[in-house]
Write a protein that holds these residues in place. Structure first.
Motif, PDB file in Angstrom:
ATOM      1  N   GLN A  34       0.851  -1.195   0.000  1.00 25.84           N
ATOM      2  CA  GLN A  34       0.000   0.000   0.000  1.00 25.84           C
ATOM      3  C   GLN A  34       0.886   1.244   0.000  1.00 25.84           C
ATOM      4  O   GLN A  34       1.567   1.543   0.978  1.00 25.84           O
ATOM      5  CB  GLN A  34      -0.893  -0.024   1.241  1.00 25.84           C
ATOM      6  N   GLN A  35       0.868   1.980  -1.107  1.00 24.16           N
ATOM      7  CA  GLN A  35       1.780   3.105  -1.272  1.00 24.16           C
ATOM      8  C   GLN A  35       1.074   4.434  -1.082  1.00 24.16           C
ATOM      9  O   GLN A  35      -0.125   4.563  -1.313  1.00 24.16           O
ATOM     10  CB  GLN A  35       2.442   3.039  -2.643  1.00 24.16           C
ATOM     11  N   LEU A  36       1.866   5.424  -0.658  1.00 25.67           N
ATOM     12  CA  LEU A  36       1.368   6.783  -0.540  1.00 25.67           C
ATOM     13  C   LEU A  36       2.497   7.742  -0.848  1.00 25.67           C
ATOM     14  O   LEU A  36       3.681   7.386  -0.824  1.00 25.67           O
ATOM     15  CB  LEU A  36       0.789   7.057   0.850  1.00 25.67           C
ATOM     16  N   LYS A  37       2.125   8.983  -1.147  1.00 27.32           N
ATOM     17  CA  LYS A  37       3.085  10.049  -1.370  1.00 27.32           C
ATOM     18  C   LYS A  37       3.207  10.864  -0.081  1.00 27.32           C
ATOM     19  O   LYS A  37       2.194  11.305   0.480  1.00 27.32           O
ATOM     20  CB  LYS A  37       2.628  10.977  -2.497  1.00 27.32           C
ATOM     21  N   MET A  69       7.948  15.788  -2.889  1.00 23.13           N
ATOM     22  CA  MET A  69       7.099  14.599  -2.826  1.00 23.13           C
ATOM     23  C   MET A  69       7.935  13.342  -3.045  1.00 23.13           C
ATOM     24  O   MET A  69       8.739  13.262  -3.970  1.00 23.13           O
ATOM     25  CB  MET A  69       5.997  14.690  -3.884  1.00 23.13           C
ATOM     26  N   ARG A  70       7.755  12.352  -2.161  1.00 26.68           N
ATOM     27  CA  ARG A  70       8.436  11.075  -2.277  1.00 26.68           C
ATOM     28  C   ARG A  70       7.439   9.948  -2.010  1.00 26.68           C
ATOM     29  O   ARG A  70       6.497  10.110  -1.228  1.00 26.68           O
ATOM     30  CB  ARG A  70       9.595  10.969  -1.279  1.00 26.68           C
ATOM     31  N   SER A  71       7.667   8.791  -2.641  1.00 29.78           N
ATOM     32  CA  SER A  71       6.779   7.636  -2.491  1.00 29.78           C
ATOM     33  C   SER A  71       7.285   6.702  -1.402  1.00 29.78           C
ATOM     34  O   SER A  71       8.490   6.406  -1.351  1.00 29.78           O
ATOM     35  CB  SER A  71       6.686   6.864  -3.811  1.00 29.78           C
ATOM     36  N   GLY A 105      18.978  12.978   0.766  1.00 32.20           N
ATOM     37  CA  GLY A 105      17.966  13.751   0.089  1.00 32.20           C
ATOM     38  C   GLY A 105      17.038  14.354   1.128  1.00 32.20           C
ATOM     39  O   GLY A 105      17.228  14.176   2.338  1.00 32.20           O
ATOM     40  N   PRO A 106      15.989  15.059   0.703  1.00 41.61           N
ATOM     41  CA  PRO A 106      15.095  15.710   1.667  1.00 41.61           C
ATOM     42  C   PRO A 106      14.375  14.734   2.591  1.00 41.61           C
ATOM     43  O   PRO A 106      14.166  15.039   3.762  1.00 41.61           O
ATOM     44  CB  PRO A 106      14.109  16.479   0.779  1.00 41.61           C
ATOM     45  N   ALA A 107      14.011  13.549   2.094  1.00 41.07           N
ATOM     46  CA  ALA A 107      13.297  12.584   2.941  1.00 41.07           C
ATOM     47  C   ALA A 107      14.225  11.997   3.998  1.00 41.07           C
ATOM     48  O   ALA A 107      13.864  11.895   5.177  1.00 41.07           O
ATOM     49  CB  ALA A 107      12.691  11.477   2.088  1.00 41.07           C
ATOM     50  N   TYR A 113      -0.498  12.289   0.015  1.00 39.98           N
ATOM     51  CA  TYR A 113      -1.500  11.924  -0.975  1.00 39.98           C
ATOM     52  C   TYR A 113      -1.568  10.408  -0.979  1.00 39.98           C
ATOM     53  O   TYR A 113      -0.582   9.726  -1.240  1.00 39.98           O
ATOM     54  CB  TYR A 113      -1.171  12.426  -2.382  1.00 39.98           C
ATOM     55  N   GLY A 114      -2.745   9.862  -0.711  1.00 40.63           N
ATOM     56  CA  GLY A 114      -2.923   8.421  -0.658  1.00 40.63           C
ATOM     57  C   GLY A 114      -2.922   7.927   0.776  1.00 40.63           C
ATOM     58  O   GLY A 114      -2.859   8.713   1.717  1.00 40.63           O
TER      59      GLY A 114
END
Length: 273
Positions: free
Chosen positions: A38-41, A78-80, A104-106, A122-123
């Motif tokens: 189950q993925q989200l941004k 935005m990252r997944s 990186g930013p995440a 998102y998600g």
């Protein structure tokens, strides 16, 4: 469930030397239906700014256009990510901390994450839900970035053969079933995973595959399974979670575009043999 909203950190736990699990709460998470992979941004605000979200949109493409319309200085990065687990209105997300100096930013956010921090999301969006394979054997292969998704798959199936490549023995996590842990111990990323999958003796019967991790390694695994083992492309679910020497902000390569076109054009779904 509204796929857009805010997430607040409620807990942070270091699982391994290179993996951090962050627990989030937020409106609508209690209504979230679970499904594997189950993925989200996640939306990371610019330094010193609050998270600015686009207006909710029923269509993901309209939402993305509204996201791009946010002025660049205020637009989140935005990252997944994959939902590792959920419990009574909270979700857990795991962050792999890469080598120092390459944040990186995440990764930079995850190193200092603390209760009270706020991100956007998102998600997860049910439109991206994929059915699990019905093949006799499900081969799962990936690196440390794939562990959350593999864990969620193993919670649903008992016919999986799993290969996971991680930096060293300290990065292993408890997972059910037949899991083969591969330690790089300084070797080039993906070499041991490719060797293990190429040399694996799989059970008799139909086989499907789930592959994720560094995009180039995923492509090599997929070429082996199609070209050497004769698997149909339609029974291989694959995702390049990250790209060596590139970030999600860099332009897609020709191989990235070819992968995306093939996935969008696969109307047969992922149902196994």
């Amino acid at each position: 469930m509204n796929p857009t909203g805010l997430l607040e950190v409620t807990a942070v736990r270091r699982l391994t030397p290179r993996t951090v699990r962050v627990t989030f709460t937020g409106d609508g998470l209690g209504e979230l239906e679970p499904w594997p992979d189950q993925q989200l941004k996640l939306l990371f605000p610019p330094p010193g700014r609050p998270v600015r979200l686009p207006a909710p949109e029923a269509d993901v493409m309209r939402w993305y256009q509204a996201f791009l319309a946010i002025p660049e200085a205020e637009r989140p990065v935005m990252r997944s990510y994959t939902v590792r687990s959920r419990d009574r209105g909270t979700i857990d997300v795991e962050f792999v901390l890469h080598s120092s100096g390459t944040d990186g930013p995440a990764t930079a956010w995850a190193r200092t994450a603390a209760p009270g921090d706020v991100l956007g999301r998102y998600g997860p969006d049910a439109a991206y839900r994929r059915p699990l394979s019905t093949a006799d054997t499900l081969l799962c292969a990936g690196d440390e970035t794939a562990v959350p998704a593999i864990a969620s798959i193993l919670s649903e199936v008992d016919n999986a053969v799993v290969f996971v490549e991680v930096a060293d023995a300290a990065e292993e996590q408890p997972l059910p079933g037949e899991v083969h842990w591969l330690h790089r111990d300084g070797a080039e990323h993906g070499v041991k995973l490719l060797e293990a999958v190429r040399g694996a003796k799989l059970p008799d019967g139909s086989v499907a595959a789930w592959l994720a991790g560094e995009a180039g390694v995923v492509r090599s695994l997929r070429r082996h399974l199609v070209g050497d083992r004769g698997l149909a492309k339609s029974v291989i679910e694959f995702s390049g979670y990250w790209r060596r020497s590139l970030t999600q902000d860099d332009a897609p390569t020709s191989e990235d575009l070819a992968d995306a076109a093939e996935k969008l054009g696969d109307s047969a779904g992922w149902t196994g043999n």
